[in-house]
Write an enzyme that holds these catalytic residues in place. Structure first.
Site, mmCIF file in Angstrom:
data_model
loop_
_atom_site.group_PDB
_atom_site.id
_atom_site.type_symbol
_atom_site.label_atom_id
_atom_site.label_comp_id
_atom_site.label_asym_id
_atom_site.label_seq_id
_atom_site.Cartn_x
_atom_site.Cartn_y
_atom_site.Cartn_z
ATOM 1 N N ASN A 154 0.795 -1.232 0.000
ATOM 2 C CA ASN A 154 0.000 0.000 0.000
ATOM 3 C C ASN A 154 0.830 1.287 0.000
ATOM 4 O O ASN A 154 0.418 2.293 -0.553
ATOM 5 C CB ASN A 154 -0.999 -0.009 1.163
ATOM 6 N N GLU A 251 4.822 -4.448 11.913
ATOM 7 C CA GLU A 251 3.735 -3.485 11.689
ATOM 8 C C GLU A 251 2.646 -4.235 10.939
ATOM 9 O O GLU A 251 2.765 -4.484 9.740
ATOM 10 C CB GLU A 251 4.237 -2.320 10.826
ATOM 11 N N CYS A 285 -3.524 0.259 6.852
ATOM 12 C CA CYS A 285 -3.608 -0.643 8.003
ATOM 13 C C CYS A 285 -4.268 0.005 9.219
ATOM 14 O O CYS A 285 -4.933 -0.656 9.997
ATOM 15 C CB CYS A 285 -2.218 -1.114 8.376
ATOM 16 N N GLU A 459 7.691 2.342 14.741
ATOM 17 C CA GLU A 459 8.406 3.024 13.669
ATOM 18 C C GLU A 459 8.282 4.531 13.915
ATOM 19 O O GLU A 459 7.447 4.987 14.686
ATOM 20 C CB GLU A 459 7.827 2.644 12.303
HETATM 21 P P1 NDP Z 1 1.252 -9.790 3.399
HETATM 22 O O1 NDP Z 1 1.280 -10.052 4.842
HETATM 23 O O2 NDP Z 1 0.634 -10.780 2.505
HETATM 24 O O3 NDP Z 1 2.747 -9.585 2.860
HETATM 25 C C1 NDP Z 1 3.613 -8.652 3.424
HETATM 26 C C2 NDP Z 1 5.004 -8.889 2.889
HETATM 27 O O4 NDP Z 1 5.528 -10.085 3.447
HETATM 28 C C3 NDP Z 1 5.069 -9.055 1.386
HETATM 29 O O5 NDP Z 1 6.243 -8.447 0.894
HETATM 30 C C4 NDP Z 1 5.122 -10.550 1.250
HETATM 31 O O6 NDP Z 1 5.689 -10.934 0.043
HETATM 32 C C5 NDP Z 1 5.984 -10.943 2.419
HETATM 33 N N1 NDP Z 1 5.841 -12.320 2.856
HETATM 34 C C6 NDP Z 1 4.780 -13.137 2.728
HETATM 35 N N2 NDP Z 1 5.024 -14.341 3.317
HETATM 36 C C7 NDP Z 1 6.273 -14.270 3.846
HETATM 37 C C8 NDP Z 1 7.106 -15.158 4.594
HETATM 38 N N3 NDP Z 1 6.697 -16.397 4.924
HETATM 39 N N4 NDP Z 1 8.330 -14.753 4.974
HETATM 40 C C9 NDP Z 1 8.762 -13.501 4.666
HETATM 41 N N5 NDP Z 1 8.021 -12.605 3.950
HETATM 42 C C10 NDP Z 1 6.791 -12.975 3.554
HETATM 43 O O7 NDP Z 1 0.596 -8.364 3.259
HETATM 44 P P2 NDP Z 1 0.185 -7.541 1.969
HETATM 45 O O8 NDP Z 1 1.360 -7.179 1.154
HETATM 46 O O9 NDP Z 1 -0.932 -8.295 1.315
HETATM 47 O O10 NDP Z 1 -0.335 -6.189 2.645
HETATM 48 C C11 NDP Z 1 -1.566 -6.071 3.232
HETATM 49 C C12 NDP Z 1 -1.508 -6.325 4.729
HETATM 50 O O11 NDP Z 1 -0.480 -5.560 5.337
HETATM 51 C C13 NDP Z 1 -2.789 -5.914 5.404
HETATM 52 O O12 NDP Z 1 -3.270 -6.956 6.204
HETATM 53 C C14 NDP Z 1 -2.423 -4.729 6.272
HETATM 54 O O13 NDP Z 1 -3.134 -4.653 7.425
HETATM 55 C C15 NDP Z 1 -0.972 -4.914 6.504
HETATM 56 N N6 NDP Z 1 -0.328 -3.612 6.611
HETATM 57 C C16 NDP Z 1 0.098 -3.173 7.842
HETATM 58 C C17 NDP Z 1 0.669 -1.951 8.002
HETATM 59 C C18 NDP Z 1 1.183 -1.473 9.316
HETATM 60 O O14 NDP Z 1 2.003 -0.579 9.367
HETATM 61 N N7 NDP Z 1 0.777 -2.044 10.431
HETATM 62 C C19 NDP Z 1 0.840 -1.042 6.874
HETATM 63 C C20 NDP Z 1 0.391 -1.600 5.629
HETATM 64 C C21 NDP Z 1 -0.160 -2.832 5.519
HETATM 65 P P3 NDP Z 1 4.746 -11.129 -1.258
HETATM 66 O O15 NDP Z 1 3.583 -10.221 -1.129
HETATM 67 O O16 NDP Z 1 5.661 -10.732 -2.339
HETATM 68 O O17 NDP Z 1 4.341 -12.554 -1.207
#
Ligand code: NDP
Length: 485
Positions: A154, A251, A285, A459
């Site tokens: 995002n 996060e 988020c 952060e």
């Molecule tokens: P995901 O949790 O699906 O993925 C986050 C990142 O982790 C991606 O780069 C993903 O890679 C990577 N990833 C996935 N599985 C693994 C693993 N087993 N080991 C290491 N890395 C891994 O989230 P999204 O990208 O779909 O983002 C949406 C989510 O993020 C929402 O639920 C939202 O709430 C949360 N979010 C939280 C924020 C905060 O600051 N608290 C801010 C923004 C979003 P890939 O996608 O390439 O598979």
């Protein structure tokens, strides 16, 4: 790709762009049209190795520079980002689909804020002198080593900077892996940092799916992992990091409450609810997706909300007048549509929206449900899309209990003109980032992060320094050593 800011290869390692077309191709799709605009390759094991080796090799020299020297480079990068804000915002809009109206004020600019803030702080990092009679202890604030940053889709520019800036200020190096859905913007951050004078290997970007992230997290050369993502991914990454006793910042997601009392300023409360639900098409988020509205103001609130949501300008994200863009991907759009269907099936009242738009790309209308109850799926699960749930309440006590009755604890907000109540409510919220008569402000000066399942660590602000450095204490004896034998 046809725009001027295009990164020239998939990865950025050791100060330069690197390609390895043996990696699985990842199509980059412009969410507003659904068309492929670029292709990158997932990191092969050889690319992962090069990135980690480069970060490891660069770390000691980077840490040996003075804080003032490190900070000067970060601040120069901030200036370059600001100077190139237009091009970077266009790229961010292609990467995410978010309207230029947003990206031009919220992405490269907030990334620059982080580089500037932590760049300024780098020279101030210091230990303590603790006098103990004639003896004394001094502490050294030392970097952790090699940090891995893993981003969600995002805010790709902002996430790269929010993680990279404090890490580098403290003398760490980083390997950053963006979400495969939005792989482009972080590459430009790396390019700009090197142009600003960052030594090769200090900030590296590699692409890939979760498996690449997992390879990074488990590598013994890595000392810290900072993830922005969902709770299920956070649990996996936290567990993998724990096996190596690595430091973590998590996060994660939320289902945050926003309380609107009868005495609230109506238009401000409606504005807060709009910002907290529909900015970035709801893909934030910290959004306040459970809007608890006291019964006396409920009908006025819903009427004004529907009027104002009806004024959202939905269209070409590059048009500066557009204020509402598409979802990031087909998959995310379908997930959100599923939640809208559940809301209707479980008896929530659809006030506005609810439909896909009949055009190319991944477009959903901003959607408001009223008469939502705590047990409905749309009130319990994170949707991560433009869906607001309005719930009724009568008393403060009741609203607080219901607001906190969630496993999440990222954010919470309150609109009221009673300041005593506002502070009492803020104190009672089980959430890391709270707002009084506002919603979703995230200045770099304020700590940001979640309680409960929404994460660990903070952060931004001086608090982030604690999560990218460690203290060493050194005892200095001035007299003789008295041993018993
Ligand atoms: P995901 O949790 O699906 O993925 C986050 C990142 O982790 C991606 O780069 C993903 O890679 C990577 N990833 C996935 N599985 C693994 C693993 N087993 N080991 C290491 N890395 C891994 O989230 P999204 O990208 O779909 O983002 C949406 C989510 O993020 C929402 O639920 C939202 O709430 C949360 N979010 C939280 C924020 C905060 O600051 N608290 C801010 C923004 C979003 P890939 O996608 O390439 O598979």
């Amino acid at each position: 790709m046809t725009y001027p800011t295009q990164p020239t290869a998939s990865h950025f390692i050791d100060g330069t762009y690197v390609e390895d077309s043996a990696g699985t191709p990842i199509d980059v799709i412009y969410p507003a049209t659904g068309k492929v605009i670029a292709r990158v390759h997932s990191a092969t094991p050889a690319i992962v190795e090069r990135a980690l080796a480069s970060a490891r090799a660069a770390q000691a020299q980077w840490a040996a520079m003075t804080g003032a020297e490190r900070g000067r480079i970060l601040r120069r990068a901030a200036d370059l980002m600001r100077a190139r804000n237009h091009d970077l915002s266009v790229l961010e809009t292609y990467d995410t689909g978010k309207p230029y109206q947003e990206t031009s004020v919220a992405d490269a600019t907030s990334g620059a804020d982080a580089l500037e803030y932590f760049g300024g702080m780098a020279a101030t990092l210091a230990g303590q002198h603790i006098q103990l009679g004639q003896d004394w202890v001094y502490t050294r604030r030392e970097p952790l080593g090699v940090c891995v940053g893993i981003g969600a889709w995002n805010y790709p520019t902002q996430i790269a900077c929010w993680k990279g800036a404090p890490a580098m200020a403290c003398g760490n190096t980083m390997v950053f892996k963006p979400s495969e859905t939005t792989p482009l913007s972080a590459l430009k951050v790396a390019e700009i940092l090197v142009e600003a004078g960052l030594p090769a290997g200090v900030f590296n970007v590699i692409q890939g799916l979760g498996d690449v992230g997992a390879a990074l997290v488990t590598d013994p050369r890595v000392d810290k992992v900072s993830l922005t993502g969902s709770v299920p991914t956070g649990k996996k990454v936290y567990a993998a990091a724990a096996a190596g006793m690595k430091h973590v910042t998590m996060e994660l997601g939320g289902k945050s409450p926003l309380l609107v009392f009868d005495d609230a300023h109506l238009d401000n409360a409606v504005g807060g609810a709009i910002l907290g639900n529909f900015y970035s098409s709801g893909q934030v988020c910290s959004n306040g997706t459970r809007v608890f509205v006291q019964k006396g103001i409920k009908e006025a609130f819903l009427t004004r909300l529907a009027e104002r949501v009806g004024k959202a300008v939905i269209g070409d994200p590059m048009d500066p007048d557009t204020s509402f863009g598409p979802m990031v991907s087909q998959r995310q759009m379908e997930i959100v549509e599923g939640y809208i269907a559940r809301g209707i099936a479980e008896g929530a009242r659809l006030v506005c929206g609810g439909n896909r738009l009949n055009r190319d790309g991944f477009w959903l209308q901003p959607t408001v449900f009223a008469d939502v109850t705590d047990d409905m799926t749309i009130a319990r699960e994170e949707i991560f899309g433009p869906v607001m749930s309005v719930l009724d309440f009568e008393t403060e006590e009741e609203a607080m209990a219901r607001a906190n009755a969630t496993e999440f604890g990222l954010s919470a907000g309150v609109f009221t003109s009673d300041m005593t109540r506002a502070h009492r409510v803020a104190a009672g919220f089980q959430a890391g980032a709270c707002f009084i008569n506002s919603y979703n402000d995230a200045p770099v000066e304020a700590p940001f992060g979640g309680m409960k399942m929404s994460g660990v660590g903070r952060e931004n602000s001086a608090a982030a320094i604690e999560h990218y450095s460690q203290l060493k204490s050194v005892y200095v004896r001035m007299g003789d050593v008295e041993a018993p034998y």
